[in-house]
Structures are given as structure tokens and as C-alpha cells.
Motif scaffolding. Structure first.
Motif, PDB file in Angstrom:
ATOM      1  N   ALA A 202      37.707  41.193  28.047  1.00  0.00           N
ATOM      2  CA  ALA A 202      39.196  41.065  27.943  1.00  0.00           C
ATOM      3  C   ALA A 202      39.450  39.924  28.928  1.00  0.00           C
ATOM      4  O   ALA A 202      39.091  39.589  29.900  1.00  0.00           O
ATOM      5  CB  ALA A 202      40.017  41.910  28.092  1.00  0.00           C
ATOM      6  N   VAL A 203      40.524  38.945  28.527  1.00  0.00           N
ATOM      7  CA  VAL A 203      41.101  38.064  29.182  1.00  0.00           C
ATOM      8  C   VAL A 203      42.751  38.344  29.410  1.00  0.00           C
ATOM      9  O   VAL A 203      43.465  38.342  28.456  1.00  0.00           O
ATOM     10  CB  VAL A 203      40.918  36.472  28.705  1.00  0.00           C
ATOM     11  N   ASP A 204      43.030  38.385  30.752  1.00  0.00           N
ATOM     12  CA  ASP A 204      44.544  38.536  30.757  1.00  0.00           C
ATOM     13  C   ASP A 204      45.194  37.264  30.796  1.00  0.00           C
ATOM     14  O   ASP A 204      44.711  36.206  30.558  1.00  0.00           O
ATOM     15  CB  ASP A 204      44.701  39.528  32.190  1.00  0.00           C
ATOM     16  N   THR A 205      46.553  37.476  31.012  1.00  0.00           N
ATOM     17  CA  THR A 205      47.431  36.198  30.604  1.00  0.00           C
ATOM     18  C   THR A 205      47.400  35.206  31.723  1.00  0.00           C
ATOM     19  O   THR A 205      47.366  34.121  31.429  1.00  0.00           O
ATOM     20  CB  THR A 205      49.011  36.640  30.876  1.00  0.00           C
ATOM     21  N   GLY A 206      46.691  35.567  32.922  1.00  0.00           N
ATOM     22  CA  GLY A 206      46.283  34.305  33.969  1.00  0.00           C
ATOM     23  C   GLY A 206      44.987  33.737  33.738  1.00  0.00           C
ATOM     24  O   GLY A 206      44.689  32.767  34.335  1.00  0.00           O
ATOM     25  N   GLY A 207      44.173  34.467  32.781  1.00  0.00           N
ATOM     26  CA  GLY A 207      43.186  33.652  32.346  1.00  0.00           C
ATOM     27  C   GLY A 207      42.023  34.313  33.016  1.00  0.00           C
ATOM     28  O   GLY A 207      40.757  33.697  32.723  1.00  0.00           O
ATOM     29  N   THR A 208      42.041  35.398  34.064  1.00  0.00           N
ATOM     30  CA  THR A 208      40.910  35.849  34.594  1.00  0.00           C
ATOM     31  C   THR A 208      40.063  36.942  33.509  1.00  0.00           C
ATOM     32  O   THR A 208      40.691  37.309  32.542  1.00  0.00           O
ATOM     33  CB  THR A 208      41.165  36.599  35.777  1.00  0.00           C
ATOM     34  N   ILE A 209      38.657  37.291  33.705  1.00  0.00           N
ATOM     35  CA  ILE A 209      38.202  37.800  32.636  1.00  0.00           C
ATOM     36  C   ILE A 209      37.829  39.102  33.338  1.00  0.00           C
ATOM     37  O   ILE A 209      37.400  39.340  34.453  1.00  0.00           O
ATOM     38  CB  ILE A 209      36.770  36.925  32.495  1.00  0.00           C
ATOM     39  N   VAL A 210      37.990  40.104  32.281  1.00  0.00           N
ATOM     40  CA  VAL A 210      37.913  41.607  32.715  1.00  0.00           C
ATOM     41  C   VAL A 210      36.798  42.144  32.035  1.00  0.00           C
ATOM     42  O   VAL A 210      36.662  41.832  30.733  1.00  0.00           O
ATOM     43  CB  VAL A 210      39.154  42.272  32.482  1.00  0.00           C
ATOM     44  N   VAL A 211      35.786  42.930  32.682  1.00  0.00           N
ATOM     45  CA  VAL A 211      34.673  43.561  32.155  1.00  0.00           C
ATOM     46  C   VAL A 211      34.696  44.733  32.233  1.00  0.00           C
ATOM     47  O   VAL A 211      34.677  45.302  33.439  1.00  0.00           O
ATOM     48  CB  VAL A 211      33.341  42.754  32.468  1.00  0.00           C
ATOM     49  N   VAL A 212      33.987  45.541  31.163  1.00  0.00           N
ATOM     50  CA  VAL A 212      33.887  47.051  31.510  1.00  0.00           C
ATOM     51  C   VAL A 212      32.309  47.290  31.440  1.00  0.00           C
ATOM     52  O   VAL A 212      31.688  46.796  30.274  1.00  0.00           O
ATOM     53  CB  VAL A 212      34.614  48.177  30.518  1.00  0.00           C
ATOM     54  N   GLU A 213      31.693  47.916  32.330  1.00  0.00           N
ATOM     55  CA  GLU A 213      29.976  48.085  32.249  1.00  0.00           C
ATOM     56  C   GLU A 213      29.791  49.675  31.876  1.00  0.00           C
ATOM     57  O   GLU A 213      30.600  50.571  32.206  1.00  0.00           O
ATOM     58  CB  GLU A 213      29.433  47.928  33.643  1.00  0.00           C
ATOM     59  N   GLN A 214      29.124  49.935  30.897  1.00  0.00           N
ATOM     60  CA  GLN A 214      28.571  51.406  30.481  1.00  0.00           C
ATOM     61  C   GLN A 214      27.673  51.780  31.785  1.00  0.00           C
ATOM     62  O   GLN A 214      27.885  52.868  32.212  1.00  0.00           O
ATOM     63  CB  GLN A 214      27.816  51.244  29.213  1.00  0.00           C
ATOM     64  N   GLY A 215      26.655  50.788  31.974  1.00  0.00           N
ATOM     65  CA  GLY A 215      25.781  51.288  33.326  1.00  0.00           C
ATOM     66  C   GLY A 215      26.255  51.658  34.724  1.00  0.00           C
ATOM     67  O   GLY A 215      25.889  52.787  35.145  1.00  0.00           O
ATOM     68  N   ASN A 216      27.242  50.873  35.176  1.00  0.00           N
ATOM     69  CA  ASN A 216      27.788  51.166  36.398  1.00  0.00           C
ATOM     70  C   ASN A 216      29.169  51.740  36.375  1.00  0.00           C
ATOM     71  O   ASN A 216      29.589  51.913  37.318  1.00  0.00           O
ATOM     72  CB  ASN A 216      27.750  49.617  37.223  1.00  0.00           C
ATOM     73  N   GLN A 217      29.690  52.042  35.050  1.00  0.00           N
ATOM     74  CA  GLN A 217      30.882  52.867  34.781  1.00  0.00           C
ATOM     75  C   GLN A 217      31.826  52.108  35.827  1.00  0.00           C
ATOM     76  O   GLN A 217      32.515  52.943  36.567  1.00  0.00           O
ATOM     77  CB  GLN A 217      30.616  54.299  35.228  1.00  0.00           C
ATOM     78  N   ARG A 218      32.092  50.777  35.565  1.00  0.00           N
ATOM     79  CA  ARG A 218      33.243  50.453  36.504  1.00  0.00           C
ATOM     80  C   ARG A 218      33.711  48.997  35.615  1.00  0.00           C
ATOM     81  O   ARG A 218      33.206  48.681  34.406  1.00  0.00           O
ATOM     82  CB  ARG A 218      32.650  49.944  37.606  1.00  0.00           C
TER      83      ARG A 218
END
Length: 721
Positions: free
Chosen positions: A481-497
């Protein structure tokens, strides 16, 4: 400050900037600008997201909308004070009996009304109003409207529940806010004093900042006052300089014209002398020719014998005479010669003179952004002064030049932005290494010319992460996902974070572990909070701050929450892959309605176009994208299983670009495709590394598409617009 306003406030404190009338139920936005409640309600219907009409700050309204905003009671006090002042004027009627125009009026702070002497007397006798506070012509600080409990209308708000952060009345402390583990009602004066001390401390911090800003404004004004004198001086110097150059050119012109005149006269005189000499010889030869011809044609034998020898001698003498008849050997036609070609001189003229500014070219910096063939690309230049601060300079001081790998010029466009920042834009038509030259005041900035690698459209401009468990590493990224400030957010299955990355550099800005057996989908709300869906026994929708604090957890009545999207008003849309449906939920997770049952088989990701009221859902088993309206009605579906354009192989991620086009990623073959809102195929963006595009997101300006490459253990950014 209040006392000062009390004595000399004017209409600007009482006038709404929208309707330009006296405030009616004034409400304060988070940016501390005040407007009428009704004006804000109308404004909010015309604009999404809401912006402050004065400062254009984006505003997130509370759940109750405009009604949830705080009332500006100080403005109400000023309005009351204005009413009292007006009431003291002759001819103003009582607001109860509408009479008593010539009587002295008093103000009831409980009723917020002007009363004549008769009504005042009655007011004091009636049991219900006998305890009301009546004021004369006092300052606004004395005219404080009393606040009453919304639940217990007759009760004044005299306590503050610190646990609930709410003003309450005495009755509330007995019923809803009874002192104990969950509630802590305290007298308002006690809490207000602490708040007042806190605000006083803030005021002390504000004062030096105000002085600093005011000094800065004065410095700017000083600079502005120096602009015209500097302009006049520079103009006079430039005119004098170019007048000297013009005088030199005029002088040189006169010299050349004089040389031409002198040469013409000298050549004319020589030619005239030459002409006269030849004409003299011509006359003698012509005369001898005539005499000889007459003798031959008309002379008798005796005459021929008498003059023959004489004629022969004369003619032979004239013919034997050496004459200089070669004109070219003595004179050649003259012409003007351009020692310096006009084209070359034009180039030289462009360097004649210049405008010296405070720019320190050695400190100027250029940032080259990723370049993709066929797209408008850019680099940014920051002009810096000798003090090391970004500064503005004139556009002609900055020149740019770009060459492609073959040496051909690539047109560049220079656009000045704020604070000494410039955007250099261009559209490269070929791939490979380009050279960008940047000059300020005819001097190359440090690092110029810059190497610019132009990639083809199917190559990511940035790859974030690699397989691993360290900071910045990724293991099975499922959604992005990309927030309103333009930073990229990622969810990982393997590392659960969850990890957060800078969109320009790919640098990891932070991360945090998430609860739940199997984190799956992502959503970002308008406040920047991160929603994570999780599968398994403890499946839920968890809302985290960007720092990783768990804000709240919602466990809706669904078996397998996968994709999630958040509406502007905070409602959520969640896909339930187990039940084959999507759920529209309130903030607290309570169900509003479910949609898609009977159509969806395995819904995955969700994207919502609120402007059109459409929800797009990818279905991995049906190999389609379904579109529903917010009432749950099917609007359309498109796609089928296949490898051709417009076909899907287990579509997983979905996002919308600024124009409302649908961007979908295939988990089966990694293709990222674009469709119009009606489902018509537009184009392919790229094929993700590992051929598994599980999540897609679009940067706020629509320049890039971020793709979660599940099997490639990375996130790739591709140029989009």
C-alpha cells in the motif's frame, strides 16, 4: 490577548470568512480557523477531502461530521459582548418583550439574551431563571455562556472525566461517569488550570518563534525594498555595457565602410588612368587603321607608292608597341569578408554579460530521478547561495542540455518551483546512457554532466528488498500500500511483519511485527493508520500506527478476512475469501451489509472508487474482477482465464489510478494490466519478478505502480504515467 480584544475587537472577529456574516454556531477546525457550522456543512458537501477555506489544510472530520467539531466559545462571547454593546445604544428593543427601547438592558449569560428592566425583574422572580447570571455592559471575559449537559439539559457542566476526556455534569458523575476504575471525574477548574498552564508554556514557546518569523518577514521586506534599486543599478550597468559594445560595433562598421570607400576611390583612380592610356593608344591605332584602309580602297597606284612606306611604318610601329591590356593582373574586384561568422558571433553574444547572483555553483545540487523510455522524466536542481541555503535565481541563469547515446539532443524543459528548486523535465525516446549538462551562471554544477540511464518500460525503476529476515529484507510479500505521504507499506507472510519504505530511495523507514496467524492484506486510512488483515484462528482486522502501536482490533463475523480498503469516512470494506463475499463494516466492525454472495468464489483484494461509488474485487478462482456499487448491486465483471491481453491467471492485487482506471496484478503469471473503469483492456505495465504479482498500489501522483512480488521476495516500482 483576550483583554485586548475585549477592548478593541472589530467586525473581523465576528465575521465568518465564508458567508461574510456574523458567526452562527461557530465551529473550530483542527487548524484553528473558525466558520459557521452551516457554512462548513455546505463546504464539506462540495469538497472531498475537506480543506480549510482559509489555509487549505486538509481536514479529517470526526465521526459526527461538522457537528463533532468544537464550538468556538470565545467567538460566542464576542458576539454576546457585541450584542450587549448594541443593547446599550438607544432604540434597541428587549429580546423578550421587544419593547423597552429607551431602558437600560442587561445580558442573561444563561439565556444569551438582552433583557429590559421589566423583563429583568420578572427573570429574577421566576424560579427557573432566578439563579441565572445577569450582567451589565461588561467585557467579553465576563460574558461567559454557561455550558449545559446534552443528556441532562438543566445541569451545568462542572466536571471533567479524565478517563473519557469529556465534560460532564453532576448527574453524569452519578450515572454514566461514576468515580472508579473506568471513570475519574474532576472539577473543571482543577483540570482547566493544568491545561491553562500547559497552554501558557506553549505560548512561551510560541513567542520566540513569532519573533523569529517576524524578523524573517522584516528581512524579506528589506530584501524586497532593495529589489528595485538593485534592478535599476543592474539595468544601468547592463545598458552601459551593451552601449559600449554597440559603440564598438558601430565604430568597427564605420572603419570597414571607410576602408571600402578608400579602396573604391583608389581603384577608381587607377582604372581611370589605365583607361586613359589605353584610349590614347586606341585613338592612334584607329587613326592609322582609317588612313591605311582609305589608301588601300581608294588610293591610286601613284598614291600608294607615295604613302605606302609611311603607312606601313606607322602601323607596324603601333602594332609592335607593348601595351598593358591585362586588367585582372593589376586589379581584382574587392568584397566584404566576415572574419567572424554571424552564427559564431551569435553564440558569442549569448555569453556577453550576465547577471551575477549570490548563487554558489559549487554548492548547487542535482538529483536525477529514474528515467524510462517514452515517459516524461525529470531531474531536480537546487540553487544554493554562499551561505549554504537554497535561494532563488532568474531562469536564464540556469541552462540545461541533454544528449542521447548517439549524441542527438534531447529537448529539456526547465520549470522553477519553490525555494530555489527547479525541475528539469524531458522525454527520452531511446534507452541507454544519456548525458545531462546543467549550468548556473554559465558554470557547470558539481557532477555535471550527469549520467542518466534510461530503461525500457518493462524494467523496474526501483527494487526494494531481497529474501531474508533483516531490516529491509522481505520474505513472501503479500500486499503493498502507499500512504498519503507517498511512503510504501508492505506486509510479509514469512516474517509476519509490516515494513515501511521510502518511495524514492527504497530505504527502510521502520517496521513492526503483526499479530495473527497469517497476515494477508493491507489498507491505509486517511489518518495514516495501517490496517492488516490476518487469517487463521485469531483472524481479525488490526489497526496499527506507523510506529507499530496496536490502535484497535476488529473481529467481524467473517471466516477469512483477506483484502481490505478504508473509505474516507472510516468505514471498511473487507473481502472474506472463505465465504465468497465482501463486507461493508462500520468503524467498530459492526456489519452494514455484505455484497457479492452468489457471484464471488475467492475474493482477494479490494479497491474503492468513492467518486463513482464502485467497489472493485479480484476473484482468484473465477479469474475475473467484479465491480459492485456501495449498495451491493453488481455493476459489471470482466476478464477470464488466459494468457492474452485482458485475461487473468489468478488475479490478486487491484488498485486505481488518479483517472479511475483499474490496475490488476496476476498471482499466477505476474502480469500487471490496466483496464478502463468499464473493464476495457488498456495495456500491460510489466511482468513482476518471480511471476507472481500479489499486491499492487499506485503512488499519490500516479507516477509509479508498486508491485508486491511474492515469489521474488521484493517490491518493484514501475513507471506508470
Amino acid at each position: 490577548m483576550a483583554s485586548k480584544l475585549a477592548s478593541d475587537f472589530d467586525e473581523q472577529f465576528l465575521t465568518c470568512p465564508i458567508c461574510m456574516l456574523h458567526f452562527r454556531d461557530p465551529r473550530v477546525l483542527p487548524c484553528l480557523h473558525t466558520f459557521c457550522r452551516e457554512c462548513l456543512q455546505v463546504w464539506a458537501t462540495k469538497q472531498q477531502p475537506l480543506e480549510c477555506p482559509t489555509c487549505r489544510t486538509r481536514v479529517s472530520l470526526p465521526d459526527q461530521g461538522v457537528d463533532g467539531l468544537r464550538t468556538n466559545f470565545y467567538v460566542n462571547n464576542l458576539l454576546d459582548f457585541a450584542a450587549v454593546k448594541k443593547g446599550s445604544e438607544p432604540g434597541v428593543p428587549c429580546q423578550v418583550c421587544e419593547g423597552g427601547r429607551d431602558q437600560t438592558k442587561v445580558w442573561c449569560t444563561d439565556c444569551a439574551m438582552l433583557l429590559c428592566e421589566s423583563c429583568t425583574a420578572i427573570h429574577r422572580k421566576v424560579p427557573v431563571t432566578s439563579q441565572h447570571e445577569l450582567e451589565g455592559r461588561e467585557g467579553p471575559d465576563r460574558l461567559q455562556r454557561k455550558r449545559h449537559c446534552h443528556k441532562h439539559k438543566s445541569q451545568e457542566l462542572v466536571f471533567f472525566c479524565e478517563s473519557c476526556n469529556a465534560l460532564v455534569c453532576t448527574a453524569c458523575t452519578v450515572v454514566d461517569h461514576r468515580p472508579g476504575k473506568d471513570h475519574n471525574p474532576v472539577e473543571i477548574s482543577t483540570v482547566a488550570q493544568r491545561r491553562r498552564e500547559t497552554l501558557q508554556g506553549l505560548l512561551e514557546d510560541v513567542h520566540p518563534r513569532l519573533k523569529e518569523m517576524q524578523a524573517s518577514v522584516k528581512e524579506v521586506e528589506k530584501k524586497m525594498s532593495n529589489l528595485n534599486p538593485a534592478k535599476e543599478a543592474a539595468t544601468d550597468q547592463a545598458k552601459a555595457y551593451f552601449r559600449q559594445l554597440a559603440n564598438l560595433l558601430q565604430k568597427r562598421e564605420k572603419e570597414i565602410l571607410s576602408q571600402i570607400d578608400d579602396q573604391c576611390r583608389a581603384d577608381g583612380k587607377a582604372l581611370q588612368t589605365k583607361k586613359e592610356a589605353i584610349e590614347f593608344e586606341l585613338a592612334g591605332l584607329t587613326s592609322a587603321q582609317t588612313f591605311c584602309q582609305q589608301a588601300v580602297e581608294h588610293g591610286s597606284d601613284v598614291h600608294i607608292l607615295e604613302v605606302g612606306n609611311q603607312v606601313q611604318t606607322r602601323v607596324e610601329t603601333l602594332l609592335a608597341k607593348q601595351l598593358d591590356l591585362d586588367i585582372e593582373s593589376n586589379w581584382s574586384e574587392f568584397q566584404f569578408v566576415e572574419n567572424t561568422a554571424v552564427k559564431d558571433f551569435k553564440d558569442e553574444v549569448e555569453t556577453l554579460g550576465g547577471l551575477k547572483t549570490d548563487v554558489d555553483v559549487s554548492k548547487c545540487g542535482v538529483v536525477v530521478k529514474p528515467a524510462v523510455q517514452g515517459f516524461q522524466c525529470s531531474a531536480s536542481l537546487t540553487t544554493v547561495n554562499k551561505g549554504g541555503h537554497a535561494c532563488v535565481t532568474h531562469s536564464r541563469a540556469v541552462t540545461t542540455n541533454m544528449k542521447d547515446p548517439s549524441g542527438e539532443s534531447v529537448p529539456t524543459k526547465l520549470q522553477m518551483e519553490r525555494g530555489g528548486r527547479w525541475e528539469i523535465s524531458y522525454v527520452p525516446m531511446v534507452t541507454g546512457n544519456h548525458r545531462l549538462e546543467v549550468k548556473v551562471n554559465s558554470q557547470e554544477v558539481a557532477g555535471s554532466p550527469f549520467d542518466v540511464t534510461v530503461q525500457d518500460q518493462d524494467t523496474p525503476v526501483l527494487t526494494i528488498g531481497q529474501k531474508g529476515s533483516g531490516v529491509g529484507d522481505l520474505d513472501g510479500p503479500l500486499d503493498v500500500a502507499v500512504d498519503t505521504g507517498g511512503t510504501i507499506v508492505v506486509v510479509e507472510q514469512g516474517n509476519q511483519r509490516v515494513q515501511i519504505f521510502h518511495a524514492d530511495s527504497g530505504v527502510c523507514l521502520g517496521g513492526f511485527p503483526v499479530s495473527g496467524e497469517g497476515p494477508y492484506g493491507l489498507g491505509v486510512d486517511s489518518a495514516g493508520a495501517i490496517l492488516v488483515t490476518s487469517l487463521g484462528e485469531d483472524c481479525a482486522i488490526r489497526r496499527y500506527s506507523k510506529q507499530g502501536a496496536l490502535l484497535n482490533s476488529v473481529q467481524p463475523d467473517c471466516l477469512c478476512p483477506s483484502g481490505a480498503a478504508v473509505l474516507q469516512d472510516g468505514r471498511m470494506v473487507v473481502s472474506d475469501s472463505a465465504q465468497g463475499a465482501c463486507l461493508i463494516l462500520e468503524h467498530d466492525g459492526s456489519l452494514i451489509r455484505d455484497i457479492g454472495e452468489g457471484y464471488l468464489q475467492f475474493p482477494s483484494s479490494i479497491a474503492v472508487d468513492e467518486s463513482r461509488g464502485v467497489i472493485y474485487v479480484t476473484d482468484r478462482f473465477a479469474h475475473k474482477i467484479f465491480a459492485f456499487d456501495l449498495d451491493g448491486n453488481l455493476a459489471l465483471s470482466f476478464g477470464r482465464q488466459g494468457e492474452n491481453d485482458g485475461e487473468f491467471e489468478s488475479p490478486a492485487g487491484v488498485a486505481l489510478d488518479p483517472a479511475g482506471n483499474v490496475i490488476a496484478g496476476n498471482a499466477g503469471d505476474g502480469r500487471v494490466q490496466v483496464f478502463e473503469p468499464d473493464g476495457s483492456f488498456v495495456r500491460n505495465v510489466a511482468t513482476a519478478t518471480g511471476k507472481s504479482a500479489r499486491g499492487v498500489a499506485v503512488t499519490p501522483e500516479g507516477l509509479y505502480v508498486a508491485v508486491a512480488c511474492y515469489k521474488g521476495h521484493c517490491v518493484e516500482l514501475y513507471r506508470y504515467l
